[in-house]
Design a protein around this motif. Structure first.
Motif, PDB file in Angstrom:
ATOM      1  N   VAL A   1       0.763  -1.477  -0.144  1.00 50.46           N
ATOM      2  CA  VAL A   1       0.593  -0.045  -0.086  1.00 50.46           C
ATOM      3  C   VAL A   1       1.218   0.893  -0.008  1.00 50.46           C
ATOM      4  CG1 VAL A   1      -2.544   0.832   1.176  1.00 50.46           C
ATOM      5  CG2 VAL A   1      -1.879  -1.345   1.155  1.00 50.46           C
ATOM      6  N   CYS A   2       1.315   2.079  -1.085  1.00 52.35           N
ATOM      7  CA  CYS A   2       1.796   3.157  -1.363  1.00 52.35           C
ATOM      8  C   CYS A   2       1.027   4.152  -0.902  1.00 52.35           C
ATOM      9  CB  CYS A   2       2.483   3.388  -2.419  1.00 52.35           C
ATOM     10  SG  CYS A   2       2.956   1.943  -3.245  1.00 52.35           S
ATOM     11  N   GLU A   3       2.366   4.996  -0.508  1.00 52.50           N
ATOM     12  CA  GLU A   3       2.299   6.197   0.479  1.00 52.50           C
ATOM     13  C   GLU A   3       1.058   7.476  -0.128  1.00 52.50           C
ATOM     14  OE1 GLU A   3       6.493   7.386   2.676  1.00 52.50           O
ATOM     15  OE2 GLU A   3       6.211   8.281   0.810  1.00 52.50           O
ATOM     16  N   GLY A   4       0.270   8.106   0.453  1.00 54.08           N
ATOM     17  CA  GLY A   4      -0.426   9.069  -0.335  1.00 54.08           C
ATOM     18  C   GLY A   4      -1.862   7.773   0.081  1.00 54.08           C
ATOM     19  N   SER A   5      -1.632   6.848   0.182  1.00 58.95           N
ATOM     20  CA  SER A   5      -3.265   5.756   0.285  1.00 58.95           C
ATOM     21  C   SER A   5      -3.639   6.318   1.510  1.00 58.95           C
ATOM     22  CB  SER A   5      -2.803   4.902  -0.242  1.00 58.95           C
ATOM     23  OG  SER A   5      -2.757   4.820  -1.398  1.00 58.95           O
ATOM     24  N   GLU A   6      -5.116   5.915   1.668  1.00 57.77           N
ATOM     25  CA  GLU A   6      -5.494   6.352   3.026  1.00 57.77           C
ATOM     26  C   GLU A   6      -6.626   4.707   2.502  1.00 57.77           C
ATOM     27  OE1 GLU A   6      -8.491   9.150   3.873  1.00 57.77           O
ATOM     28  OE2 GLU A   6      -6.254  10.499   3.506  1.00 57.77           O
ATOM     29  N   VAL A   7      -6.640   3.849   3.015  1.00 58.56           N
ATOM     30  CA  VAL A   7      -7.104   2.083   3.077  1.00 58.56           C
ATOM     31  C   VAL A   7      -8.150   2.518   4.416  1.00 58.56           C
ATOM     32  CG1 VAL A   7      -7.301  -0.485   2.619  1.00 58.56           C
ATOM     33  CG2 VAL A   7      -5.865   0.891   2.190  1.00 58.56           C
ATOM     34  N   TYR A   8      -9.351   2.035   4.287  1.00 51.97           N
ATOM     35  CA  TYR A   8     -10.896   2.003   4.769  1.00 51.97           C
ATOM     36  C   TYR A   8     -11.285   0.152   4.785  1.00 51.97           C
ATOM     37  CZ  TYR A   8     -10.273   6.444   6.176  1.00 51.97           C
ATOM     38  OH  TYR A   8     -10.135   8.125   6.247  1.00 51.97           O
ATOM     39  N   GLY A   9     -10.734  -0.454   3.999  1.00 53.54           N
ATOM     40  CA  GLY A   9     -11.948  -1.249   3.579  1.00 53.54           C
ATOM     41  C   GLY A   9     -10.976  -2.562   3.372  1.00 53.54           C
ATOM     42  N   GLU A  10     -11.061  -3.936   2.412  1.00 50.70           N
ATOM     43  CA  GLU A  10     -10.274  -5.155   2.922  1.00 50.70           C
ATOM     44  C   GLU A  10      -9.041  -5.330   1.704  1.00 50.70           C
ATOM     45  OE1 GLU A  10     -11.844  -8.545   3.708  1.00 50.70           O
ATOM     46  OE2 GLU A  10     -13.248  -7.405   5.133  1.00 50.70           O
ATOM     47  N   VAL A  11      -7.802  -5.439   1.308  1.00 48.25           N
ATOM     48  CA  VAL A  11      -7.277  -5.893   0.765  1.00 48.25           C
ATOM     49  C   VAL A  11      -6.471  -7.032   0.602  1.00 48.25           C
ATOM     50  CG1 VAL A  11      -4.939  -4.903  -0.775  1.00 48.25           C
ATOM     51  CG2 VAL A  11      -6.855  -2.682  -0.037  1.00 48.25           C
ATOM     52  N   GLU A  12      -5.914  -7.947  -0.228  1.00 52.79           N
ATOM     53  CA  GLU A  12      -5.164  -9.188   0.030  1.00 52.79           C
ATOM     54  C   GLU A  12      -4.678  -9.233  -1.438  1.00 52.79           C
ATOM     55  OE1 GLU A  12      -7.831 -12.489   0.920  1.00 52.79           O
ATOM     56  OE2 GLU A  12      -6.715 -13.759   0.719  1.00 52.79           O
ATOM     57  N   ASN A  13      -3.349  -9.737  -1.477  1.00 47.44           N
ATOM     58  CA  ASN A  13      -2.438 -10.265  -2.228  1.00 47.44           C
ATOM     59  C   ASN A  13      -2.914  -9.530  -3.396  1.00 47.44           C
ATOM     60  OD1 ASN A  13      -0.325 -11.707  -3.074  1.00 47.44           O
ATOM     61  ND2 ASN A  13      -2.344 -12.739  -4.464  1.00 47.44           N
ATOM     62  N   SER A  14      -2.201  -7.752  -2.677  1.00 51.24           N
ATOM     63  CA  SER A  14      -2.248  -6.770  -4.589  1.00 51.24           C
ATOM     64  C   SER A  14      -1.949  -5.459  -3.819  1.00 51.24           C
ATOM     65  CB  SER A  14      -4.040  -6.113  -4.462  1.00 51.24           C
ATOM     66  OG  SER A  14      -5.245  -7.132  -3.997  1.00 51.24           O
ATOM     67  N   VAL A  15      -1.227  -5.012  -5.037  1.00 51.99           N
ATOM     68  CA  VAL A  15      -1.137  -3.768  -5.145  1.00 51.99           C
ATOM     69  C   VAL A  15      -1.016  -2.894  -5.189  1.00 51.99           C
ATOM     70  CG1 VAL A  15       1.307  -2.703  -6.323  1.00 51.99           C
ATOM     71  CG2 VAL A  15       1.727  -4.538  -6.505  1.00 51.99           C
ATOM     72  N   ILE A  16      -1.405  -1.655  -3.900  1.00 52.39           N
ATOM     73  CA  ILE A  16      -2.129  -0.361  -4.537  1.00 52.39           C
ATOM     74  C   ILE A  16      -1.094   0.751  -4.521  1.00 52.39           C
ATOM     75  CG2 ILE A  16      -3.547   1.446  -2.811  1.00 52.39           C
ATOM     76  CD1 ILE A  16      -4.765  -1.764  -3.950  1.00 52.39           C
ATOM     77  N   PHE A  17      -1.282   1.385  -5.628  1.00 54.03           N
ATOM     78  CA  PHE A  17      -0.569   2.070  -6.192  1.00 54.03           C
ATOM     79  C   PHE A  17      -0.596   3.969  -5.143  1.00 54.03           C
ATOM     80  CE2 PHE A  17       1.989   1.624 -10.156  1.00 54.03           C
ATOM     81  CZ  PHE A  17       1.813   0.542  -9.724  1.00 54.03           C
ATOM     82  N   GLN A  18       0.066   5.121  -5.073  1.00 59.60           N
ATOM     83  CA  GLN A  18      -0.017   6.289  -4.573  1.00 59.60           C
ATOM     84  C   GLN A  18      -1.026   7.094  -4.468  1.00 59.60           C
ATOM     85  OE1 GLN A  18       4.321   7.985  -5.134  1.00 59.60           O
ATOM     86  NE2 GLN A  18       3.616   6.883  -6.932  1.00 59.60           N
ATOM     87  N   GLY A  19      -1.643   7.371  -3.326  1.00 64.82           N
ATOM     88  CA  GLY A  19      -2.431   8.398  -3.635  1.00 64.82           C
ATOM     89  C   GLY A  19      -3.702   7.599  -4.101  1.00 64.82           C
TER      90      GLY A  19
END
Lengths: 370, 420
Positions: B295-313
């Motif tokens: 989970v990259c910088e600038g991101s906000e996570v309130y949900g569920e994330v599995e085996n994934s790449v979450i980019f910035q912002g």
């Protein structure tokens, strides 16, 4: 309008104990990847100031390392740029330190003399806020001020005895109480000055050689002669060096989405030194909640209400709660860390428990291995 | 010893579908904060090669913007540095680069000016870490005229590559370009080392041959082989991936996850440099559940994330479930949505209650050559309206706006593409 920025980067007198043993307060790490000075520096750059002098003296190494050529703040310029102003020995000055804020600027008068800027903004490297100083300039010009002080309404959030209280009548600062136990005004002074460069030079030339070394007291002595106004800042503002608890609370404030949005948004970015860490990785055993995770960190444990800085490794089975873990620290398997500030490059060995009692904050000194 | 690296970054990357519709393949975002070309560039500077030319052609805008003056790679230097070589009109009336060899041929004057001893030809399309000094040393030791980096690949994959047949000393005896019946499994990685004088000669010969397609694989390499020159294969055993298909793109992104990743981006001794955005660290709320992900910088996570790449912002709202996916920069995923096996392009917005990647796999009605897996692709700057249901193997083009959708379902294998 051209403005010269000056940043006072902190004295020896502050209350951050172990955190400022090896660095000046302006270089104290905050919010996982920033240093305190990034805020004032970015505020200046975002307000169109492209010449900034940073006055350093106490433990400057890490600050200098952080600032470099000023590249990260777009201050590696031919016209303008970043100037590091350190104390030095010369024929006139036989002491190698600054005796106060006014003395510091006086010793570096050449910068002011040569500058083609008409105005000077003097800020502090310890303040955490995101402001558009341009509104302050406008206020200064429109109201024909000699000096404008940045102030803030104090609705009990700030301890009176820690801050100066300007007394204001007809929009003018008519009196000023420094560090008074009692409330004498609704406002506190935020330590930011804006004034005409020629006026500042005059004030310094006439006062510093007579043994007046503090800028604020020079201004206060001339309150009757000068038109000193205040400009109120409405947003989030904190002084990081007030106490360890304050340092801790400011860091934790970033977990409040409202404050985060106020400090970090696209129009006025906060710049810092880029480190080329890989993105943060949250592994299978990890459980992260209500936390701030910076680049380069690898998380295997349980993290709750915490700030994890760049390059931190947290191994499996470790629990971290209400803590601030600074850059490149390693916490081995099965530790319990609660309400702890771990400074840079610290290591906690397997299975250690660091739990604060009586609401105290434990600080692990930079580089230590426990 | 002077080495010049030339990165061929003109690739269109047609098999990445809508991802490369407006973007050169080397500029495709990868691994949370990088672009594919960062790997070749970082390998160069980590190998102390400070003279790098990047040959562009297809959709170079974002690539050129990303590269700038080479500052993030420390290539903004006086001696050497980064040079962007775009196609140009010349008196001899050759305009666009025909093949890979032509792209180098048309830049002979630029290379001659630096006059290197060796030239390293690279592709900007691959994800790998390699110390180029090793292959250059190997090249020198063997007094080779041309050295090609190769890797053993599974037999089933061999027909996708150029295949080298060598003698026991790795001297290349035969070469097959994308063969139907491969004679071996030693595949070319598209990394060549040449003595510059030697290559220069070959390029000029090749340019004068009207029957040539001016391509390294198709023309230059076979020709060198015919002349019985010293051509060696350098057997590379590290990590190397061609991310040319949607499946390999998603897989390769997932290979950086987990505690023991095949591609370790956290390696302090071989950093990958990139143009960084100015963003605060990632915020993970107490409602979030994150498992085996970046989970990259600038991101906000309130949900569920599995085996994934979450980019910035990226903003992931409450009750969102994301699995096996790549979510690029500044995407917003509104609450109660479920995504599985999805690639989402930058700045797209996924509405509330959206489901992507459900139902049975069906063959693509759009282009089975490109879309042939469970993966659904949402293009760049596309807005998916609330309650939309999208199946597997679907595609929605770039720049689709909310009011352009006529229905709220898209069956597996279907797609919405804008007419060009």
């Amino acid at each position: 309008m051209k403005v010269l920025g000056l940043i006072l980067s902190g004295s020896k007198h502050n209350n951050l104990e172990k955190l400022t043993k090896k660095r000046t307060s302006a270089a104290v790490p905050i919010f996982g990847k920033y240093r305190a000075i990034d805020f004032t520096l970015s505020n200046m750059v975002n307000s169109g100031i492209n010449k900034v002098g940073v006055l350093t003296q106490y433990n400057p190494r890490s600050l200098m390392d952080h600032l470099g050529s000023g590249k990260e703040w777009n201050l590696d310029k031919k016209r303008g740029g970043l100037f590091i102003l350190q104390p030095f020995l010369s024929v006139e000055e036989h002491i190698m330190h600054y005796r106060g804020t006014a003395d510091a600027i006086h010793q570096n008068m050449t910068l002011l003399r040569r500058a083609d800027e008409d105005f000077v903004l003097i800020g502090s490297g310890d303040h955490i806020y995101n402001i558009d100083y341009r509104k302050l300039y406008k206020h200064h010009i429109r109201n024909g001020a000699d000096i404008t002080l940045l102030t803030k309404n104090n609705d009990g959030e700030y301890d009176f005895k820690d801050y100066g209280q300007p007394i204001i009548k007809d929009n003018k600062v008519i009196d000023f109480k420094e560090k008074s136990e009692n409330k004498v005004s609704d406002k506190i002074f935020l330590g930011v000055y804006f004034m005409n460069k020629a006026l500042l030079m005059d004030l310094l030339y006439s006062s510093v050689p007579n043994g007046e070394y503090d800028l604020l007291s020079i201004i206060l002595q001339n309150l009757k002669k000068l038109r000193v106004l205040s400009y109120d800042f409405q947003g989030y503002w904190k002084n990081i060096k007030k106490s360890l608890t304050e340092y801790y609370n400011i860091n934790m404030d970033i977990l409040n989405p409202k404050i985060k949005k106020e400090l970090f948004f696209n129009q006025r970015k906060i710049y810092t030194k880029i480190k080329d860490y890989a993105p943060p990785k949250i592994n299978i055993n990890a459980n992260v909640s209500n936390s701030f995770i910076a680049d380069g960190s690898i998380i295997n444990g349980i993290i709750k209400n915490s700030i994890i800085s760049r390059g931190v490794t947290i191994k499996a089975g470790t629990i971290i709660e209400n803590s601030i873990i600074l850059q490149d620290s390693i916490i081995e398997e099965g530790c319990i860390i609660k309400k702890v500030i771990m400074d840079k490059n610290t290591t906690i060995r397997e299975g250690r428990v660091l739990e604060s009692h009586n609401n105290e904050i434990i600080v692990v000194e930079k580089g230590s291995v426990l | 010893m002077k080495v010049l690296a030339l990165i061929l970054a003109g690739g269109q990357g047609t098999r990445l579908g809508v991802i490369t519709n407006n973007l050169a393949k080397p500029a495709v975002p990868f691994g949370g904060k990088y672009r594919i070309i960062d790997f070749a560039l970082s390998n160069c500077v980590n190998s102390n090669i400070n003279m790098v030319g990047v040959v562009t052609q297809y959709m170079p805008h974002q690539l050129v913007e990303h590269l700038g003056i080479g500052k993030p790679w420390d290539l903004d230097i006086k001696d050497g540095g980064l040079y962007i070589l775009s196609p140009f009109l010349s008196r001899s009336d050759k305009s666009w680069f025909k093949g890979t060899a032509d792209a180098v041929y048309q830049n002979i004057e630029f290379i001659d000016k630096y006059n290197p001893d060796f030239i390293l030809i690279l592709s900007g399309d691959h994800v790998y870490k390699m110390d180029y000094n090793d292959i250059i040393d190997y090249h020198i030791e063997r007094a080779s005229d041309c050295t090609i980096a190769c890797m053993e690949v599974p037999k089933s994959e061999a027909s996708r590559f150029g295949i080298m047949v060598t003698d026991p000393f790795y001297k290349i005896t035969e070469f097959q370009e994308k063969p139907k019946n491969p004679k071996g499994t030693l595949a070319s990685l598209g990394i060549y080392v040449f003595n510059w004088n030697f290559l220069r000669e070959k390029l000029i010969e090749d340019a004068q041959d009207p029957n040539s397609e001016n391509d390294f694989g198709k023309n230059i390499i076979p020709k060198i082989l015919n002349e019985n020159k010293n051509m060696y294969a350098y057997n590379y055993e590290g990590y190397w991936r061609d991310v040319g298909t949607l499946t390999s793109y998603l897989e390769c992104n997932q290979e950086i996850l987990g505690p023991l990743p095949a591609l370790d981006l956290h390696d302090k001794y071989w950093k990958i440099y990139t143009q960084s955005l100015e963003l605060p660290p990632a915020y993970i709320s107490n409602k979030a559940k994150i498992n085996k992900s970046i989970v990259c910088e600038g991101s906000e996570v309130y949900g569920e994330v599995e085996n994934s790449v979450i980019f910035q912002g990226v903003l992931i709202e409450e009750n969102v479930k994301i699995k096996n996916s790549v979510i690029m920069n500044n995407v917003k995923i509104c609450k109660n949505s479920t995504l599985e096996n999805v690639i989402i392009g930058e700045k797209s917005i996924i509405g509330e209650n959206v489901k992507i990647g459900i139902g049975e796999y069906k063959e693509s009605k759009i282009n089975p050559k490109v879309y042939n897996s469970n993966i659904s692709v949402i293009g760049f700057e596309t807005e998916i309206p609330n309650n939309f249901v999208i199946g597997k193997n679907c595609v929605i083009d770039n720049f689709f706006k909310k009011d352009e959708f006529k229905t709220l379902t898209l069956d597996s294998g279907e797609g919405l593409l804008k007419e060009v």
